[in-house]
Write a protein that holds these residues in place. Structure first.
Motif, mmCIF file in Angstrom:
data_model
loop_
_atom_site.group_PDB
_atom_site.id
_atom_site.type_symbol
_atom_site.label_atom_id
_atom_site.label_comp_id
_atom_site.label_asym_id
_atom_site.label_seq_id
_atom_site.Cartn_x
_atom_site.Cartn_y
_atom_site.Cartn_z
ATOM 1 N N UNK A 140 0.221 19.227 -23.608
ATOM 2 C CA UNK A 140 -0.258 20.388 -22.859
ATOM 3 C C UNK A 140 -0.287 20.016 -21.388
ATOM 4 N N UNK A 141 0.407 20.792 -20.561
ATOM 5 C CA UNK A 141 0.518 20.431 -19.140
ATOM 6 C C UNK A 141 -0.188 21.407 -18.213
ATOM 7 N N UNK A 142 -0.803 22.482 -18.757
ATOM 8 C CA UNK A 142 -1.438 23.486 -17.910
ATOM 9 C C UNK A 142 -2.912 23.213 -17.680
ATOM 10 N N UNK A 143 -3.613 24.263 -17.295
ATOM 11 C CA UNK A 143 -5.050 24.189 -16.988
ATOM 12 C C UNK A 143 -5.818 24.994 -18.019
ATOM 13 N N UNK A 144 -7.001 24.517 -18.382
ATOM 14 C CA UNK A 144 -7.890 25.242 -19.289
ATOM 15 C C UNK A 144 -9.003 25.896 -18.478
ATOM 16 N N UNK A 145 -9.158 27.199 -18.677
ATOM 17 C CA UNK A 145 -10.309 27.934 -18.144
ATOM 18 C C UNK A 145 -11.043 28.506 -19.344
#
Length: 506
Positions: free
Chosen positions: A330-335
């Motif tokens: 997983x390379x994105x951001x978690x919100x």
């Protein structure tokens, strides 16, 4: 001979800080006062209380003119014989040039950003690169420039998107609204934008953001503003950004999906992983670009099994599809967003402590509508206007707005607390359009508040035996505490004694 005098230094330092200051904080106005030599107009005492255009353009134009003058003047002086060009002088001069280039190329960049949001090729980079070379990469320069044109162009684009989306999604002219905007800006650029520019611009996806607040206060709008305003790398050779920003937001409403479907949405699945899995599926986590963000809405509602799987993603940034053993990244951001008190849920054993601590490295609390308006009819009118325009269109909303506001003030009052927040106001507007009136729902009574009057009623009748009184009170404490152990601690009884006074489980 020095590049600038001691008298000129404060103005130049202030000009250079404009791009490195949170525009939604008082520091921005302090810098403007130093540069322009006058305090802001009374209606602009809190710059972030305006909508980003009204009351700001005149001063911004004047600031841009001063930056242009000083950028050219400093360049001229560097070519004079005997001028001392050391690192200390460049630390002051270069940010002035950076702000000049930001303002000069703002219009073509924002025009394409708003007019063709899915276009990733920005031909206006050619003009920017030429100006960058003219001011900062001149032949014979004795000291290396500390800025890179590609990264600078990409950060300009990020700043423009952030400013636009924060103002577009987070309306309101009170101090509470301004504070919320400032916090969202910090979530994107941190408290030290110099450090962000040097080291963090391409690492912020590693920092998770937790958005809390009452239901209906716009947590998803905050998440959207952050997701659409993240750093996107730019390639000078192709003149393209790596991805189009409108696709960077990927919301998942966790409580609306059964567990198998939820895990498939997040992690993906292999064909045959469960009944109905007729082909391989790529989940949100796998599809993410480093500039994308996944919103895990209602994070407080997920069960223990999904909590464990999410914890692994946050710890290792790796996961597996359902029915597959292959490791994926997983390379994105978690919100994450919730209206629950997660810290309390952790104490009650309903939410994992380790997952909570992985989520809360960056927290934002949204603002209830009653605080966004501050009891001001003029502030409430801004929200009614936007909601009415969505339903009726801009022209008809103008006709509807006076009658809607008159009804609200006459029947609910300016101090009405809007317990359902913007979601309730939206339903009020719809009711006024359809029926010409609105009846607020009675306040929901929590289980805790409902139980206490019942106990008071029983006590007042004096009909309970000692054993019945103990059973009733122990049951109430147990329901609130959530477990026999915690109830026993509160009652100072043995856990087995608490269990004895509880009704048997069906």
């Amino acid at each position: 001979m020095k590049l600038f005098t001691e008298q000129e230094a404060p103005l130049l330092r202030a000009l250079g800080k404009l791009n490195y200051t949170n525009p939604f904080t008082p520091e921005r106005l302090e810098l403007e006062e130093i540069i322009l030599g006058r305090p802001p107009a009374p209606e602009r005492r809190v710059w972030n209380m305006h909508d980003g255009t009204r009351g700001t353009r005149e001063d911004v134009t004047e600031l841009a003119g001063l930056a242009k003058y000083w950028a050219n003047e400093l360049r001229r002086r560097t070519e004079l014989p005997g001028v001392k060009l050391d690192s200390a002088a460049l630390d002051v001069a270069e940010p002035v040039v950076i702000y000049h280039l930001f303002e000069k190329h703002r219009i073509p960049m924002t025009a394409q950003m708003l007019g063709s949001p899915n276009e990733t090729r920005f031909a206006c980079y050619d003009d920017f690169a030429a100006d960058f070379d003219y001011f900062l990469n001149r032949p014979g320069r004795r000291l290396q420039c500390s800025y890179e044109p590609e990264r600078t162009f990409a950060i300009y684009f990020q700043i423009h998107r952030a400013f636009h989306h924060i103002f577009d999604f987070l309306i309101g002219g009170t101090l509470a609204a301004g504070k919320l905007r400032a916090e969202v800006w910090q979530s994107l650029f941190t408290v030290d934008i110099y450090r962000y520019h040097r080291a963090l611009y391409n690492r912020m996806q590693e920092i998770n953001t937790l958005i809390t607040g009452e239901s209906g206060t716009g947590k998803e709008l905050v998440a959207r503003a952050i997701a659409l305003s993240q750093y996107i790398p730019f390639d000078a050779r192709s003149r393209r950004f790596r991805t189009a920003y409108p696709g960077c937001f990927r919301p998942v409403h966790l409580s609306a999906l059964p567990q198998t479907m939820l895990e498939s949405e997040l992690f993906g699945h292999r064909k045959g992983a469960y009944t109905g899995a007729l082909s391989d599926r790529v989940g949100y986590l796998e599809a993410c670009d480093p500039s994308d963000a996944v919103l895990l809405d209602e994070i407080g509602e997920i069960n223990a099994e999904v909590q464990v799987k999410l914890l692994r993603v946050l710890q290792t940034r790796r996961f597996q599809r359902l029915g597959d053993n292959a490791e994926r990244e997983f390379s994105g951001k978690i919100i994450a967003a919730t209206n629950r008190d997660l810290a309390r849920a952790c104490r009650e054993g309903k939410f994992r402590n380790d997952l909570y601590y992985r989520l809360c490295s960056d927290t934002i609390e949204t603002v209830p509508l009653r605080d966004l308006t501050g009891g001001s009819p003029a502030e409430l009118e801004k929200f009614v206007d936007i909601l009415a325009a969505r339903l009726l269109g801009a022209e008809e909303a103008k006709r509807f707005l006076p009658e809607a506001m008159a009804w609200i003030i006459r029947n609910l009052g300016a101090e009405y607390p809007w317990p359902g927040n913007v979601r309730e106001l939206e339903q009020c507007v719809r009711n006024l359009v359809i029926r010409g009136s609105y009846t607020p729902a009675p306040p929901a009574e929590s289980a805790e508040n409902a139980e206490s009057p019942e106990l008071e009623r029983l006590l007042s009748r004096c009909t309970l035996s000692a054993d019945e009184l103990l059973r009733t009170y122990v049951g109430l404490v147990h329901r609130r505490a959530g477990s026999c152990v915690k109830a026993a601690e509160q009652l100072k009884l043995d856990r087995r004694t608490v269990a004895k006074y509880l009704p048997p489980e069906p």
